[in-house]
Design an enzyme around this catalytic site. Structure first.
Site, PDB file in Angstrom:
ATOM      1  CE  LYS A  22     -44.072  25.722 -14.972  1.00 52.97           C
ATOM      2  NZ  LYS A  22     -43.642  24.362 -15.263  1.00 52.97           N
ATOM      3  CG  ASN A  23     -40.250  23.223 -15.514  1.00 56.04           C
ATOM      4  OD1 ASN A  23     -41.160  23.695 -14.812  1.00 56.04           O
ATOM      5  ND2 ASN A  23     -40.489  22.591 -16.649  1.00 56.04           N
ATOM      6  CB  CYS A 117     -50.425  19.626 -16.988  1.00 53.96           C
ATOM      7  SG  CYS A 117     -50.156  21.398 -16.905  1.00 53.96           S
ATOM      8  NE  ARG A 122     -46.979  15.153 -15.246  1.00 54.22           N
ATOM      9  CZ  ARG A 122     -46.816  16.480 -15.227  1.00 54.22           C
ATOM     10  NH1 ARG A 122     -47.865  17.279 -15.258  1.00 54.22           N
ATOM     11  NH2 ARG A 122     -45.611  16.991 -15.163  1.00 54.22           N
ATOM     12  CG  ASP A 307     -42.450  21.005 -20.984  1.00 54.36           C
ATOM     13  OD1 ASP A 307     -43.361  20.167 -20.959  1.00 54.36           O
ATOM     14  OD2 ASP A 307     -41.663  21.181 -20.038  1.00 54.36           O
ATOM     15  NE  ARG A 399     -50.069  26.583 -12.342  1.00 52.31           N
ATOM     16  CZ  ARG A 399     -50.727  26.204 -11.252  1.00 52.31           C
ATOM     17  NH1 ARG A 399     -52.029  26.187 -11.263  1.00 52.31           N
ATOM     18  NH2 ARG A 399     -50.091  25.855 -10.168  1.00 52.31           N
TER      19      ARG A 399
HETATM   20  N1  EPU Z   1     -42.296   9.136 -14.736  1.00 52.35           N
HETATM   21  C1  EPU Z   1     -42.522   7.922 -14.140  1.00 52.35           C
HETATM   22  N2  EPU Z   1     -42.231   7.805 -12.819  1.00 52.35           N
HETATM   23  C2  EPU Z   1     -41.715   8.842 -12.087  1.00 52.35           C
HETATM   24  C3  EPU Z   1     -41.489  10.070 -12.718  1.00 52.35           C
HETATM   25  C4  EPU Z   1     -41.792  10.190 -14.056  1.00 52.35           C
HETATM   26  O1  EPU Z   1     -42.985   6.964 -14.772  1.00 52.35           O
HETATM   27  O2  EPU Z   1     -41.471   8.656 -10.894  1.00 52.35           O
HETATM   28  C5  EPU Z   1     -42.600   9.278 -16.172  1.00 52.35           C
HETATM   29  C6  EPU Z   1     -43.670  10.337 -16.406  1.00 52.35           C
HETATM   30  O3  EPU Z   1     -44.965   9.784 -16.278  1.00 52.35           O
HETATM   31  C7  EPU Z   1     -43.364  10.795 -17.797  1.00 52.35           C
HETATM   32  C8  EPU Z   1     -41.834  10.705 -17.848  1.00 52.35           C
HETATM   33  O4  EPU Z   1     -41.462   9.809 -16.809  1.00 52.35           O
HETATM   34  O5  EPU Z   1     -43.904   9.901 -18.723  1.00 52.35           O
HETATM   35  C9  EPU Z   1     -41.079  12.005 -17.665  1.00 52.35           C
HETATM   36  O6  EPU Z   1     -41.574  12.672 -16.506  1.00 52.35           O
HETATM   37  P1  EPU Z   1     -40.676  13.685 -15.662  1.00 52.35           P
HETATM   38  O7  EPU Z   1     -40.523  13.125 -14.299  1.00 52.35           O
HETATM   39  O8  EPU Z   1     -39.441  13.998 -16.432  1.00 52.35           O
HETATM   40  O9  EPU Z   1     -41.613  14.941 -15.615  1.00 52.35           O
HETATM   41  P2  EPU Z   1     -41.881  15.893 -14.376  1.00 52.35           P
HETATM   42  O10 EPU Z   1     -40.651  16.016 -13.555  1.00 52.35           O
HETATM   43  O11 EPU Z   1     -43.136  15.504 -13.700  1.00 52.35           O
HETATM   44  C10 EPU Z   1     -41.057  18.042 -15.555  1.00 52.35           C
HETATM   45  C11 EPU Z   1     -41.641  19.387 -15.867  1.00 52.35           C
HETATM   46  C12 EPU Z   1     -42.658  19.258 -16.990  1.00 52.35           C
HETATM   47  C13 EPU Z   1     -41.998  18.595 -18.202  1.00 52.35           C
HETATM   48  C14 EPU Z   1     -41.325  17.271 -17.812  1.00 52.35           C
HETATM   49  C15 EPU Z   1     -40.544  16.639 -18.952  1.00 52.35           C
HETATM   50  C16 EPU Z   1     -41.557  20.489 -13.743  1.00 52.35           C
HETATM   51  C17 EPU Z   1     -42.286  21.047 -12.576  1.00 52.35           C
HETATM   52  N3  EPU Z   1     -42.295  19.923 -14.679  1.00 52.35           N
HETATM   53  O12 EPU Z   1     -42.149  17.251 -15.127  1.00 52.35           O
HETATM   54  O13 EPU Z   1     -42.989  20.599 -17.319  1.00 52.35           O
HETATM   55  O14 EPU Z   1     -42.986  18.315 -19.179  1.00 52.35           O
HETATM   56  O15 EPU Z   1     -40.424  17.499 -16.709  1.00 52.35           O
HETATM   57  O16 EPU Z   1     -39.541  17.515 -19.391  1.00 52.35           O
HETATM   58  O17 EPU Z   1     -40.344  20.596 -13.828  1.00 52.35           O
HETATM   59  C18 EPU Z   1     -44.272  22.312 -18.216  1.00 52.35           C
HETATM   60  O18 EPU Z   1     -43.376  23.090 -17.858  1.00 52.35           O
HETATM   61  O19 EPU Z   1     -45.221  22.651 -18.961  1.00 52.35           O
HETATM   62  C19 EPU Z   1     -44.228  20.922 -17.761  1.00 52.35           C
HETATM   63  C20 EPU Z   1     -45.267  20.110 -17.809  1.00 52.35           C
END
Ligand code: EPU
Length: 430
Positions: A22-23, A117, A122, A307, A399
């Protein structure tokens, strides 16, 4: 609202096949906006997040053909510079990849701030920091991210991420691919889907090296061509089935996986007493005896994935002794614990730590899926519990899990899906 109804208490046996990640898919599909040609993408999971992204790309003018349930041909040549529909964009977190893709393709982007979520705040400050480092100017206006390239175009540049972010790493990769110069991303995320994105872009003509390490180098190229690419198997989907077997008992071959991606999850399940055997592209999980307690701290890859945190919590809820989970990626990701406690689990949550005292048995009742992975945990709990478990708001689960009902039935579960009324509003996730 969608409900899942599970008659639990039966071990799982047989073979389950894992879908595409998915991701990776939700990043690769927006990245096709960069490509001057037709891409054929295989192993695309047929999940609602992917369908939503395809709807967004279609609304922007991409020509999309579904050649089979999991193979999509997409040509973005005629995509207009129009904004993506806000109503669609706000429903999926991965829509933030449209910023990098539009910036790379058109030199400007205007995308509504994404939802997602609710695991606490975030932010996307690291995405913005990255875009600015490669020559973009960013403004946040009335809930939109407005990006445009400066006088010199996208120049490339050096960015050292303050936090390891999957989304920021992917987005900067997308934005930097067609830049005029070279980009270095330091403290980059190393998840398998980062490597998959780099492999996809390289297959289309990009020059990216170092993906999978914490320093990624992107040498900008003039254009990308079309081509074929197959998305990697979903690490978290595979881990979810592995945890389900550990919790409910049985013997299941989880096939179409990359065992290396599963190392941390396999190790934790072994530590807890499951038998985990690796093959070239499959993993067998067997559990007959009682599970043992363990501790988990979630970390960026190659650490234990956040996750998989709710799913392993179900195994811990049924293990002998006291286990702990420390969530270090998100501020709050324990809302599901109250639901597990309703099923007889004994979990205490204090800020970012859950203390789980194992019980002999969970009992079916009505629970709700707080988010995608919490929903997966409810399914696992329902499979392991005695009696009937009803999971409300199960649309969250759809999803990210392709054909969950069919796959679980295929390994002996008694589970059905009930659609209570049509047109229920879906909330953001991912
Ligand atoms: N963060 C920041 N600033 C940013 C980006 C992230 O402070 O600009 C912080 C976030 O708040 C969090 C940490 O960094 O505390 C990690 O966030 P990350 O950016 O890695 O998460 P994401 O890209 O928003 C993706 C997946 C999530 C998964 C996370 C961590 C997608 C669409 N989503 O989210 O997937 O939990 O990486 O591996 O790729 C899921 O599949 O259930 C899911 C939530």
């Amino acid at each position: 609202m969608t409900q899942y109804v599970i008659e639990g208490g039966k071990p799982l046996n047989g073979t389950v096949t894992i879908s595409g990640a998915k991701n990776a898919a939700v990043a690769i599909l927006p990245a096709t906006l960069l490509i001057n040609g037709t891409c054929r993408i295989e192993n695309v999971p047929d999940i609602s997040d992917v369908r939503l992204l395809l709807e967004i790309l279609d609304s922007m003018g991409a020509e999309i053909r579904r050649l089979s349930p999991n193979t999509i041909e997409i040509c973005s040549r005629n995509v207009r510079e129009s904004e993506a529909s806000d109503a669609l964009v706000r429903r999926i977190r991965a829509s933030y990849y449209l910023i990098g893709a539009q910036l790379g393709r058109f030199g400007h982007a205007k995308v509504a701030l994404p939802g997602g979520c609710n695991f606490g705040p975030r932010p996307i400050d690291q995405h913005i920091k990255g875009f600015e480092a490669i020559g973009a100017e960013i403004e946040l206006q009335n809930g939109y991210v407005c990006a445009r390239v400066g006088e010199a175009g996208l120049t490339g540049g050096r960015v050292n991420l303050d936090v390891v972010s999957v989304g920021a790493t992917m987005n900067i990769l997308i934005g930097a691919t067609l830049a005029n110069g070279t980009t270095i991303i330091e403290n980059a995320a190393k998840e398998p889907h980062i490597v998959d994105m780099a492999n996809f872009l390289n297959a289309m003509g990009a020059k990216i090296s170092g993906a999978g390490t914490d320093v990624i180098k992107v040498r900008g190229v003039k254009s990308l061509r079309g081509g074929s690419y197959s998305i990697i198997p979903d690490q978290i989907e595979a881990g979810t089935y592995m945890a389900a077997v550990a919790a409910a008992g049985g013997n299941v071959l989880v096939q179409n996986v990359i065992p290396k991606h599963m190392d941390t999850i396999s190790a934790k399940l072994r530590e807890m007493g499951a038998k985990v055997t690796e093959y070239d592209d499959a993993i067998r999980v067997q559990r007959t005896g009682v599970l043992r307690r363990a501790n988990v701290k979630t970390l960026p890859y190659p650490g234990f994935p956040t996750d998989m945190q709710p799913q392993i919590a179900v195994c811990m809820a049924l293990a002998s002794g006291v286990s702990t989970i420390r969530e270090s990626i998100y501020d709050t990701r324990f809302a599901y614990c109250a639901e597990l406690n309703r099923m007889g689990a004994a979990i205490k949550v204090e800020t970012k730590t859950a203390t789980i005292t194992g019980v002999d048995q969970l009992h079916g009742c009505t629970v709700h899926a707080c988010d995608l992975r919490a929903g997966a945990a409810m399914v696992i709990a329902g499979l392991a519990a005695d009696g009937t478990t009803v999971i409300e708001e199960a649309e969250y689960i759809e999803r990210g899990y392709e054909s969950l009902i069919d796959k679980l039935r295929g390994i002996g579960a008694t589970i059905k899906r009930i659609e209570l009324r049509r047109g229920a509003r879906k909330n953001a996730a991912g």
